[in-house]
Design a protein around this motif. Sequence first.
Motif, short mmCIF file in Angstrom:
data_model
loop_
_atom_site.label_atom_id
_atom_site.label_comp_id
_atom_site.label_asym_id
_atom_site.label_seq_id
_atom_site.Cartn_x
_atom_site.Cartn_y
_atom_site.Cartn_z
N GLN A 248 1.59 9.27 -5.79
CA GLN A 248 2.12 10.62 -5.60
C GLN A 248 3.05 11.01 -6.75
OE1 GLN A 248 1.28 12.81 -3.22
NE2 GLN A 248 2.59 14.33 -4.27
N GLU A 249 3.85 10.04 -7.18
CA GLU A 249 4.75 10.30 -8.31
C GLU A 249 3.97 10.61 -9.59
OE1 GLU A 249 8.34 8.04 -10.79
OE2 GLU A 249 7.59 7.21 -8.90
N VAL A 250 2.87 9.83 -9.79
CA VAL A 250 2.03 10.07 -10.96
C VAL A 250 1.39 11.45 -10.88
CG1 VAL A 250 -0.07 9.34 -12.15
CG2 VAL A 250 1.60 7.63 -11.41
N VAL B 278 0.84 -1.20 0.00
CA VAL B 278 0.00 0.00 0.00
C VAL B 278 0.87 1.25 0.00
CG1 VAL B 278 -1.64 1.35 1.36
CG2 VAL B 278 -2.00 -1.09 1.05
N MET B 279 1.92 1.22 0.79
CA MET B 279 2.81 2.39 0.86
C MET B 279 3.47 2.64 -0.50
SD MET B 279 6.16 3.02 3.26
CE MET B 279 7.06 1.76 2.39
N LYS B 280 3.90 1.54 -1.14
CA LYS B 280 4.51 1.71 -2.45
C LYS B 280 3.50 2.24 -3.48
CE LYS B 280 8.15 -1.78 -1.98
NZ LYS B 280 8.70 -3.03 -2.52
N LEU B 281 2.26 1.77 -3.37
CA LEU B 281 1.23 2.27 -4.28
C LEU B 281 0.98 3.75 -4.05
CD1 LEU B 281 -1.34 -0.69 -4.28
CD2 LEU B 281 0.04 0.10 -6.20
N GLN B 282 0.97 4.15 -2.75
CA GLN B 282 0.75 5.57 -2.45
C GLN B 282 1.89 6.43 -3.00
OE1 GLN B 282 0.26 5.52 1.81
NE2 GLN B 282 -1.98 5.21 1.67
N LEU B 283 3.11 5.93 -2.87
CA LEU B 283 4.26 6.66 -3.41
C LEU B 283 4.16 6.76 -4.95
CD1 LEU B 283 7.17 5.17 -1.22
CD2 LEU B 283 6.17 7.48 -1.09
#
Length: 201
Positions: free
Chosen positions: A47-49, A39-44
Amino acid sequence: MDFSKFSDDNFDVKEWVNAAFRAQRDSPGNKDAHAATLVMKLQLFIQEVNNSLEEISQQALTNLPRVIRETEAVRQEATFLKEQMMMVKEDIRKVEENTAHSMKVLVELDAIKSRIQSMSVALHEADNWTKLSADVEEVFQSQDVHAISSQLVKMQKSLKMLSDTADYEDRCAHLEGLKNRLEAVVSPQLVAAFNSHNLES
């Protein structure tokens, strides 16, 4: 972790999540930690997108005035070219009209020239006929058959050019009378020549 599949047209969320958990080879007790990490990686990634979208949007907004100016410049140039083409088309039309008018004038002038030339020839032959008619009596007085014949041939030639004159018939009658006079002149000479030939025989 492979995030590139998000851009696939046939992206399946469930399949991607199951594949992500299948890649976890630890004990089942660590699945919660793995899920939190995922989930954290998806949130990052989100955010990058978002940052990329914001940057692209900002660039688009920055470039928009320039694009509008360039578009307006192209529109003005297209309008100018259209006006120039219309002017060229109008110039061509005027040249064609002037050329047609000039050709018509040239044809009319050529016809006038031809009529003047014909009139000049007719006047010349009329004057020539007058001179020949004035001299014909003197030629007849000479009793020279060759000279008389030559004079009548010249008068016949002039008469052909005077066929459209009002007194053409009178001239023809006059010339016919002169031919008859020539026959009258020639006949005694022929008779005398035959008689002389018979006497010599």
